[in-house]
Write a protein that holds these residues in place. Structure first.
Motif: not given
Length: 377
Positions: A51-59, A149-150
């Protein structure tokens, strides 16, 4: 159905990046109940997710994967003639995320960059679009970045999605290569666009109320959360996708057993097993990553390739691949891959700090002084 053949274009590199944050579904019995968790894992196969962190995106995940890919292949940024970002998770409504990626990856000005708005079928569609562009141009090497990052769109109370969804990003290198061949079949069914949907946030419903309501499946969500009609997805996958796969194989004048491996979109374990039975896929050739990473949408096919072949050094394999889901959309593709071009999954928590824009945008971006100068002149 659109049947496509790309000649002398090959996939010559694949890297996938996942967040370091690893969630074990067995640890969520307090929230969702032990009985439900055990049944969910048995049915879907999903034991752990990233699971991605708060500000982490697919980019961000795509950038990490792309840098690793360029380094592993010994390719400079100047050699990249095009970059496509295929995802339903852009950084902004405007500009296209591909242009942000161009800056972050230090790609040259002559590099053509654009986005494709697709989810589960993005890898297959993106490969065909980018490969087609290369075939009709002087572009020798190009990057396809896919990912989502759904987890950021899922309501934390929605046990049907929380336990299923994982985040990942992949970078794929396409290259002009004599003798290489990629073929595909692309299909869409827009009649069922509501099957997987985030109803609010786009231009159609930009300012919807952000309040929870009970959806048709009995779960509470807001209109800004991801909704999936599980039965609708299941029905499409076991009725339509087998037909599309069989049609593609017939067009290729091949038999299903001629492929070395099958890599399908990792929707869930039960769906993949049912799909396998209907197409009569050899279960020993069917590759899975759903257990360790969950449903990673557009990244699930390249992620599965990296999981299985990322540590092997040599050998060419023929692979039948398919992505299907949101749209509804389906793409089937096959090609030969050299295992030495598929690299291990990497972990990253990096994110683009410069890209977080708060407060007055003009002041933050430095537009105000320039405008004042113009007015003074």
């Amino acid at each position: 159905m659109a049947y496509i053949q790309l000649s002398d274009i090959g996939i010559t590199g694949v890297v996938t990046a996942v967040p370091k944050n690893k969630i074990n579904n067995n640890d969520l019995t307090t929230e969702f109940g032990e009985k439900h968790i055990h049944k969910f894992i048995k049915t879907t196969g999903v034991q752990t997710r990233r699971v991605a962190a708060e500000h982490q995106t697919a980019a961000d995940l795509g950038v990490a994967a792309a840098y690793e890919l360029l380094q592993q292949k010994g390719i400079s940024q100047e050699e990249i003639g095009a970059l496509v970002f295929a995802s339903h998770g852009p950084d902004y409504k405007r500009p296209a995320t591909a242009h942000v990626l161009q800056k972050r990856l230090c790609l040259p000005e002559h590099c053509a960059c654009f986005d494709i708005s697709l989810g589960c079928s993005a890898f297959v569609y993106g490969t065909q679009i980018l490969g087609g562009l290369m075939q009709t141009s002087d572009i020798q090497k190009a990057l396809l970045i896919v990912g989502d990052t759904n987890s950021k769109l899922v309501n934390p109370k929605d046990e049907s999605m929380v336990l299923l969804t994982g985040d990942a990003g992949s970078a794929i290198l396409l290259e002009k290569k004599k003798g290489s061949k990629i073929s595909a079949e692309l299909v869409s069914n827009g009649e069922k666009y509501k099957t997987v949907i985030v109803p609010a946030g786009g231009m159609r419903n930009l300012h919807a109320k952000d309040q929870e309501m009970t959806f048709s499946d009995g779960y509470d969500r807001t209109l800004y959360n991801l909704f999936m009609d599980g039965f609708g997805v299941f029905e499409y996958t076991i009725r339509e996708v087998p037909r599309i796969l069989k049609d593609y194989i017939a067009r290729e004048n091949k038999k299903i057993g001629e492929y070395d491996y099958y890599v399908m979109h990792q929707a869930n374990q039960y769906i993949l097993q049912q799909l396998s039975k209907r197409v009569k896929l050899d279960p020993k050739k069917m590759l899975y990553s759903i257990q360790d990473y969950g449903n990673t949408s557009s990244a699930s096919v390249p992620l599965t390739l990296c999981k299985y072949f990322g540590k092997e050094e040599e050998g060419e394999v023929s692979v039948l691949m398919s992505g299907f889901g949101v749209g509804l959309s389906c793409g089937v593709m096959s090609t030969c891959l050299n295992k030495k071009d598929i690299f291990p999954i990497i972990e990253s928590d990096d994110y683009f700090k410069e890209g977080i824009i708060n407060g007055g945008v003009g002041a933050v971006l430095g537009f105000v002084p320039q405008m004042l100068v113009l007015f003074l002149l």
